[in-house]
Design a protein around this motif. Structure first.
Motif, PDB file in Angstrom:
ATOM      1  N   TRP A 127      -2.429   5.754 -11.320  1.00 33.51           N
ATOM      2  CA  TRP A 127      -2.465   6.419 -10.014  1.00 33.51           C
ATOM      3  C   TRP A 127      -1.207   7.259  -9.794  1.00 33.51           C
TER       4      TRP A 127
ATOM      5  N   SER B  29      -3.695   0.345 -13.716  1.00 34.21           N
ATOM      6  CA  SER B  29      -4.336   1.232 -12.744  1.00 34.21           C
ATOM      7  C   SER B  29      -3.319   1.820 -11.776  1.00 34.21           C
ATOM      8  N   THR B  30      -2.318   1.037 -11.403  1.00 29.72           N
ATOM      9  CA  THR B  30      -1.259   1.562 -10.521  1.00 29.72           C
ATOM     10  C   THR B  30      -0.430   2.609 -11.250  1.00 29.72           C
ATOM     11  N   SER B  31      -0.101   2.352 -12.505  1.00 29.53           N
ATOM     12  CA  SER B  31       0.635   3.342 -13.291  1.00 29.53           C
ATOM     13  C   SER B  31      -0.172   4.635 -13.424  1.00 29.53           C
TER      14      SER B  31
ATOM     15  N   SER C 214       0.858  -1.189   0.000  1.00 28.69           N
ATOM     16  CA  SER C 214       0.000   0.000   0.000  1.00 28.69           C
ATOM     17  C   SER C 214       0.890   1.234   0.000  1.00 28.69           C
TER      18      SER C 214
ATOM     19  N   HIS D  66      -3.100   3.860  -2.320  1.00 28.36           N
ATOM     20  CA  HIS D  66      -3.262   2.915  -3.426  1.00 28.36           C
ATOM     21  C   HIS D  66      -2.618   1.601  -3.019  1.00 28.36           C
ATOM     22  N   GLU D  67      -3.149   0.500  -3.544  1.00 30.15           N
ATOM     23  CA  GLU D  67      -2.686  -0.825  -3.142  1.00 30.15           C
ATOM     24  C   GLU D  67      -2.559  -1.735  -4.351  1.00 30.15           C
ATOM     25  N   PHE D  68      -1.548  -2.592  -4.315  1.00 31.75           N
ATOM     26  CA  PHE D  68      -1.411  -3.620  -5.347  1.00 31.75           C
ATOM     27  C   PHE D  68      -0.725  -4.834  -4.736  1.00 31.75           C
TER      28      PHE D  68
END
Length: 264
Positions: free
Chosen positions: A111, A107-109, A70, A78-80
């Motif tokens: 964010w 989605s992480t990129s 996180s 944000h979490e992955f």
């Protein structure tokens, strides 16, 4: 040397150039501690991104729990998952080393791109051997992570104490982003260590670490200061490089913990 050195602090930095995580113990591998600098941000041209150009990265704080990372930035999170990635290899360079990485997810990129204000991707190095670093000093090649050079950075407490004696505004060890902080007797004696054992792990000293402008970035607020490079340059310059801490490699896998002795 007698066993007068102990591990005081352990840190990992999951995403290159973001804030670190203080640990009570860590699993040492050839590439560095488990989950240490296995991820990094790259821009639209596949160039890696660091605090040297984007000091705000120091204000992104990661945590690892239950197989997930996180990231907290201001009031956002944000979490992955640590194991997720897109199976599409990307060729990047980390300084002079060619590396193969994969994007974590879109989605992480997105964010990170929205937080930083420009297009970027979060990428991950998957396995040992995807990046190799050659030691010009040893004429030996090491499998490394996405750290600037070597897998581990070690600093003795007296090195920081000696520096702080010369500074008007005292700093913490976080300026130097170490992996292992040991209690020491004399400033910079860690430079001269050869091989030693901590916990289950044998380590070898490679060379003192040359420092860049990043150590002037205050991790508390992301502001660039004049110190400590200004003062370090008065007594720690060797061959045009400002030295602080030493680069080491592990010779086997295993766990080290805060409180472990350094055995020679």
């Amino acid at each position: 040397m007698s066993a007068i050195y102990t591990v005081k602090e352990i840190y990992i930095y999951p995403i290159k150039s973001l804030a670190g995580i203080s640990c009570q113990n860590a699993f040492a591998e050839e590439m560095g501690f488990e989950n240490d600098r296995r991820w990094m941000l790259i821009d639209a041209d596949n160039l890696f991104i660091t605090q040297r150009e984007h000091r705000i990265l120091s204000q992104f704080y990661p945590q690892i729990s239950d197989g997930k990372i996180s990231i907290t930035f201001q009031d956002l999170k944000h979490e992955f998952s640590t194991d997720e990635h897109i199976d599409n290899p990307i060729k990047v360079a980390v300084w002079d080393d060619q590396s193969e990485v994969v994007e974590v997810n879109q989605s992480t990129s997105k964010w990170f791109s929205e937080r930083l204000g420009f297009e970027c991707k979060l990428v991950k190095i998957i396995k040992s051997g995807d990046r190799k670093h050659e030691s010009s000093r040893l004429k030996e090649t090491f499998n490394v992570s996405l750290a600037d050079g070597y897998p581990y950075l070690m600093i003795g407490t007296k090195s920081l104490d000696f520096l702080n004696e010369k500074l008007n505004e005292k700093i913490t060890i976080l300026r130097f982003r170490p992996n292992i902080v040991i209690s020491s007797q004399n400033a910079h004696e860690e430079d001269d260590f050869d091989t030693f054992k901590i916990g289950e792990v044998d380590f070898k000293n490679i060379k003192p670490c040359g420092r860049c402008i990043m150590v002037n970035n205050d991790p508390e607020n992301g502001k660039l200061k004049k110190e400590p490079l200004k003062t370090l340059s008065t007594y720690r310059v060797v061959n045009n490089s400002v030295l602080f801490g030493t680069n080491i490699v592990s010779l086997n896998n295993g766990i080290i913990s805060v409180g472990d002795e350094v055995v020679f």
